[in-house]
Motif scaffolding. Structure first.
Motif, mmCIF file in Angstrom:
data_model
loop_
_atom_site.group_PDB
_atom_site.id
_atom_site.type_symbol
_atom_site.label_atom_id
_atom_site.label_comp_id
_atom_site.label_asym_id
_atom_site.label_seq_id
_atom_site.Cartn_x
_atom_site.Cartn_y
_atom_site.Cartn_z
ATOM 1 N N GLY A 1 11.060 8.839 58.746
ATOM 2 C CA GLY A 1 10.101 8.460 59.776
ATOM 3 C C GLY A 1 8.717 8.237 59.197
ATOM 4 O O GLY A 1 8.011 7.291 59.583
ATOM 5 N N HIS A 2 8.326 9.086 58.252
ATOM 6 C CA HIS A 2 7.031 8.901 57.595
ATOM 7 C C HIS A 2 7.031 7.635 56.739
ATOM 8 O O HIS A 2 6.019 6.919 56.686
ATOM 9 C CB HIS A 2 6.711 10.126 56.735
ATOM 10 C CG HIS A 2 6.324 11.327 57.528
ATOM 11 N ND1 HIS A 2 7.242 12.066 58.223
ATOM 12 C CD2 HIS A 2 5.122 11.913 57.748
ATOM 13 C CE1 HIS A 2 6.622 13.078 58.832
ATOM 14 N NE2 HIS A 2 5.338 12.998 58.566
ATOM 15 N N VAL A 3 8.146 7.357 56.080
ATOM 16 C CA VAL A 3 8.233 6.134 55.283
ATOM 17 C C VAL A 3 8.186 4.910 56.191
ATOM 18 O O VAL A 3 7.540 3.901 55.867
ATOM 19 C CB VAL A 3 9.530 6.122 54.444
ATOM 20 C CG1 VAL A 3 9.706 4.787 53.733
ATOM 21 C CG2 VAL A 3 9.498 7.248 53.420
ATOM 22 N N ALA A 4 8.858 4.991 57.341
ATOM 23 C CA ALA A 4 8.837 3.876 58.297
ATOM 24 C C ALA A 4 7.420 3.601 58.780
ATOM 25 O O ALA A 4 7.072 2.458 59.098
ATOM 26 C CB ALA A 4 9.750 4.173 59.473
ATOM 27 N N LEU A 5 6.586 4.649 58.825
ATOM 28 C CA LEU A 5 5.187 4.452 59.210
ATOM 29 C C LEU A 5 4.485 3.518 58.229
ATOM 30 O O LEU A 5 3.685 2.663 58.627
ATOM 31 C CB LEU A 5 4.461 5.799 59.263
ATOM 32 C CG LEU A 5 2.971 5.750 59.620
ATOM 33 C CD1 LEU A 5 2.770 5.178 61.020
ATOM 34 C CD2 LEU A 5 2.359 7.139 59.517
ATOM 35 N N THR A 6 4.806 3.672 56.944
ATOM 36 C CA THR A 6 4.274 2.749 55.941
ATOM 37 C C THR A 6 4.745 1.326 56.228
ATOM 38 O O THR A 6 3.983 0.364 56.101
ATOM 39 C CB THR A 6 4.720 3.165 54.525
ATOM 40 O OG1 THR A 6 4.193 4.461 54.231
ATOM 41 C CG2 THR A 6 4.241 2.173 53.476
ATOM 42 N N GLY A 7 6.010 1.183 56.634
ATOM 43 C CA GLY A 7 6.532 -0.129 56.987
ATOM 44 C C GLY A 7 5.832 -0.726 58.182
ATOM 45 O O GLY A 7 5.544 -1.934 58.212
ATOM 46 N N VAL A 8 5.550 0.093 59.184
ATOM 47 C CA VAL A 8 4.827 -0.382 60.368
ATOM 48 C C VAL A 8 3.440 -0.878 59.978
ATOM 49 O O VAL A 8 2.993 -1.965 60.382
ATOM 50 C CB VAL A 8 4.715 0.746 61.417
ATOM 51 C CG1 VAL A 8 3.734 0.358 62.522
ATOM 52 C CG2 VAL A 8 6.075 1.049 62.020
ATOM 53 N N ALA A 9 2.738 -0.066 59.174
ATOM 54 C CA ALA A 9 1.389 -0.454 58.744
ATOM 55 C C ALA A 9 1.428 -1.711 57.875
ATOM 56 O O ALA A 9 0.534 -2.561 57.956
ATOM 57 C CB ALA A 9 0.742 0.694 57.972
ATOM 58 N N LEU A 10 2.477 -1.856 57.057
ATOM 59 C CA LEU A 10 2.622 -3.057 56.238
ATOM 60 C C LEU A 10 2.797 -4.288 57.125
ATOM 61 O O LEU A 10 2.250 -5.357 56.838
ATOM 62 C CB LEU A 10 3.820 -2.908 55.303
ATOM 63 C CG LEU A 10 4.109 -4.085 54.367
ATOM 64 C CD1 LEU A 10 2.936 -4.305 53.407
ATOM 65 C CD2 LEU A 10 5.404 -3.844 53.581
ATOM 66 N N GLY A 11 3.544 -4.131 58.201
ATOM 67 C CA GLY A 11 3.705 -5.230 59.143
ATOM 68 C C GLY A 11 2.388 -5.619 59.783
ATOM 69 O O GLY A 11 2.093 -6.810 59.967
#
Length: 279
Positions: A44-54
């Protein structure tokens, strides 16, 4: 009584809750069996990086979250297999790196904290038709693979060495479990949020374990409990005017408490019957 069904946003929210409630425990059962219950938090924390990258690149955050979380899932499996890194240390690195990367990229994208909160704590009542389509497709994939490959995935989670000797491609299925967990995180991030998604993957499984005695019944029982918690939480949040994500998790915990009580009574009853039969 069901006036909430008259609203389009509630129809979409309930549909998303159905897929989330089924998919999260479907893969969560294998994580619990493998003693990786906290993997959902790390991803979930890694996915947050993905969200911010988007947000930074202008690509749909759901897409980038799936990609980044899947990469993170593969990395943690490779670390576990080849780098002699224990699971808890690898998870810790996911926790720290994911949250730090998400905040850093969000700052570079000049995004407000409110935008990140939508993904951190969920915003199921703002789900669009496009969001629902993505959630539905990903959810169906997770459910189909989790149920269809249940014997192989269980073998890997129960005893890797025995599975390897039996000819099961342990590394392939281990990575598949991790990737399915990453996809599930993305499915659930609009429902319960990235910070709470692990609860929906683990708590229904723990509740089901209180009432069942085999892996198969635990698996399907967890999916049923997850469905009730997700749909019931959305309806309850509408009725009492609370955020859906935390409401879903609290309802799941309440179901666990009841299941634990019922399970204790059932086990004591079986124990008494065995003593009577022995006598």
């Amino acid at each position: 009584m069901f006036e909430f069904l008259d609203y389009k946003f509630m129809q979409l929210a309930l549909a998303a809750a159905v897929f989330t409630g089924l998919a999260a425990p479907a893969i969560g059962t294998f994580l619990v069996q493998r003693r990786l219950a906290l993997l959902g938090d790390g991803l979930g924390h890694v996915a947050l990086t993905g969200v911010a990258l988007g947000m930074l690149t202008g690509i749909a955050p759901v897409i980038t979250a799936v990609i980044v979380a899947s990469i993170g899932a593969v990395v943690i499996e490779l670390l576990r297999m080849y780098a002699r890194t224990s699971a808890d240390v690898a998870l810790a690195m996911l926790f720290y790196g994911g949250i730090a990367g998400g905040i850093l990229l969000a700052d570079l994208a000049d995004e407000s904290a409110a935008n990140l909160n939508t993904y951190l704590f969920g915003s199921i009542t703002t789900v669009s038709n496009t969001d629902l389509a993505v959630v539905a497709v990903l959810g169906i994939v997770v459910i189909a693979l989790s149920v269809g490959l249940s014997p192989q995935l269980f073998a890997v989670c129960q005893d890797e060495e025995h599975a390897r000797v039996s000819g099961v491609p342990v590394r392939v299925y281990s990575i598949l479990i991790a990737i399915l967990a990453a996809v599930t995180i993305t499915v659930a991030m609009r429902t319960v949020g990235l910070l709470l998604v692990s609860a929906l993957m683990v708590v229904p499984v723990a509740a089901s374990q209180q009432l069942t005695r085999s892996f198969r019944t635990t698996h399907f029982g967890a999916m049923g409990i997850g469905l009730v918690a997700a749909v019931g939480g959305v309806v309850a949040s509408y009725e009492i005017d609370t955020q859906p994500g935390p409401t879903i998790v609290i309802l799941a915990l309440a179901i666990f408490a009841v299941a634990a009580l019922v399970g204790t009574v059932m086990r004591r009853s079986r124990s008494r019957r065995r003593r009577v039969d022995y006598a």
